[in-house]
Design an enzyme around this catalytic site. Structure first.
Site, short mmCIF file in Angstrom:
data_model
loop_
_atom_site.label_atom_id
_atom_site.label_comp_id
_atom_site.label_asym_id
_atom_site.label_seq_id
_atom_site.Cartn_x
_atom_site.Cartn_y
_atom_site.Cartn_z
N TYR A 136 4.83 2.83 7.72
CA TYR A 136 6.51 2.19 7.31
C TYR A 136 7.96 3.47 7.02
CZ TYR A 136 9.67 0.83 3.61
OH TYR A 136 10.64 -0.36 2.48
N ASN A 169 9.72 5.32 5.65
CA ASN A 169 9.31 6.49 4.80
C ASN A 169 8.03 7.16 5.11
OD1 ASN A 169 7.69 5.10 3.35
ND2 ASN A 169 8.58 5.33 1.64
N LYS A 170 7.53 6.31 5.90
CA LYS A 170 6.31 7.23 5.75
C LYS A 170 6.09 8.07 6.58
CE LYS A 170 3.70 4.62 2.80
NZ LYS A 170 4.72 4.23 2.31
N PRO A 171 4.90 8.98 6.73
CA PRO A 171 4.94 10.72 7.75
C PRO A 171 5.79 10.31 9.42
CG PRO A 171 2.78 10.34 6.21
CD PRO A 171 3.91 9.27 6.30
#
Ligand SMILES: Cc1ncc(COP(=O)(O)O)c(C=O)c1O
Length: 390
Positions: A186, A188-190
């Site tokens: 997604y 905002n993920k790493p």
């Protein structure tokens, strides 16, 4: 100083080049780029198989479906997580069994898991969350880690590693421990693919089943149908599957992000280490506890807990940070407090004392590669001015 958002996507690599290659190929949905992404991701975390899908939620759903979770089955999950971790159990007619987490790490510990297994001996699986990017205690020399316990009790281990890429426990990457590990890409993920997820596994039957079920339960994937000699229309539907495949456009972004994954992680660690040092002398907060070497932590989140004796409440603190131009977030309002789970399973707040204590005061500070040193300094100065007024 302009507003410092809570999260920001980093896209400094070959994203455009790889997307262009997809557009030039004329094939936008699942094919070569997705397969390459699966191969490279599997190599990265050290597993034999990977199945890319359009979200971590889909990955969790397919992993649980593949191991046979069905109506009435109990699955152990920590309360301190996003609803996706538990909702997928309900998709299959199963029941989440919620556990508390450890104060400080927000993780399920082996002790917490062992108690849950003893209290619910019929539970078929556990969905373990590597909260904030920190690996849970997987193995110990004495065989008392979470993976050890799952083997001992013959219970399936599915990992929710939405926050935990790249993260390591011992000398292995998270992804290579449980029966299957689910990642999120997604925004905002790493690392991101826009929207996306992936199942990493060493078990061929899980990957095979997930690949069929991610595309309607059809026994041949789309690319195969359009490239092989066998007519495209000649396929079988072996189960009522889902529509969860990852398109090549998204995989192209993922391939570019994969090249940067460790650099991004190091940049997030830089933010976390700065906070650890600069915020350590504020008596009214608890800092997150890092149980292993910091270079093995993915540092997706940096959650602090504002203690009850602080000069402002958590909610007022968030409002003041926003006024000062700093975005924050809360991870999470625990699931035992969400009305569906609370009411349906008649949950009692007193069964989750650590999660309750965390929830009352938790707030996550921004952590991402592009946070500049002067922004980090401004954030810690602001935190101190609110929580340690002169
Ligand atoms: C712990 C956890 N699990 C699962 C998910 C679901 O991920 P996705 O949005 O890729 O479905 C999230 C998303 O925020 C998450 O934080």
């Amino acid at each position: 100083m302009s507003f410092i958002p809570f999260a920001k996507v980093s896209m400094a690599g070959k994203e455009i080049q790889f997307i262009q290659e997809v557009l030039d190929s004329g094939w936008l949905t699942t094919s070569v780029k997705t397969r390459t992404f699966e191969e490279q991701f599997a190599d990265y975390v050290g597993v034999k198989y990977a199945c890319a899908v359009n979200s971590c939620t889909a990955a969790l759903h397919l992993a649980l479906e593949a191991i046979g979770i069905g109506p009435g089955d109990q699955v152990i999950v920590p309360t301190m997580t996003f609803t996706a971790t538990a909702e997928v159990i309900r998709y299959l007619g199963g029941h989440p069994v919620f556990t508390d987490v450890e104060y400080g790490t927000c993780l399920m510990t082996p002790e917490i898991l062992e108690k849950a297994i003893n209290d619910h001996p019929a539970a078929k699986a556990v969905v373990l969350v590597h909260y904030g990017g920190q690996p849970a205690l997987m193995n110990t020399p004495g065989g008392e880690g979470i993976a050890d316990l799952c083997l001992k009790h013959q219970i399936r281990l599915i990992e929710d590693a939405a926050h935990a890429f790249p993260a390591r426990f011992g000398d292995r990457f998270i992804g290579s421990f449980g029966d299957a590990t689910c990642f999120s890409f997604y925004a905002n993920k790493p690392i991101t693919t826009g929207e996306g997820g992936l199942i990493a596994t060493n078990l061929e039957f899980i990957c095979k089943r997930a690949k069929v079920m991610r595309l309607h339960g059809i026994d041949r994937d789309c690319w195969d149908r359009f490239t092989s000699q066998k007519p495209a229309w000649e396929y079988d539907v072996i189960a009522p599957g889902f529509k969860y495949n990852m398109p090549d456009v998204n995989a192209a972004i993922g391939l570019a992000q994969l090249e940067k994954a460790e650099t991004f992680r190091q940049q997030r660690q830089r933010c976390a280490m700065f906070y650890m040092k600069e915020l350590s002398n504020i008596p009214v907060i608890d800092l997150p506890v890092c149980i292993g070497p910091p270079e093995k932590h993915a540092w997706h989140l940096f959650p602090i807990v504002i203690k009850p004796d602080a000069p402002v409440s958590r909610n007022d603190y968030i409002a003041l940070m926003t006024q000062k131009g700093i975005g924050t977030s809360v991870h999470y309002k625990p699931l035992h407090r969400m009305s569906f789970y609370h009411d349906f399973y008649r949950l009692d707040l007193s069964d989750f004392p650590n999660a309750e204590r965390i929830w009352q005061g938790t707030v996550s500070l921004p952590v991402y590669p592009e946070l500049a040193d002067h922004e980090l300094q401004y954030i810690v100065d602001t935190v101190k001015s609110i929580l340690m007024p002169a």
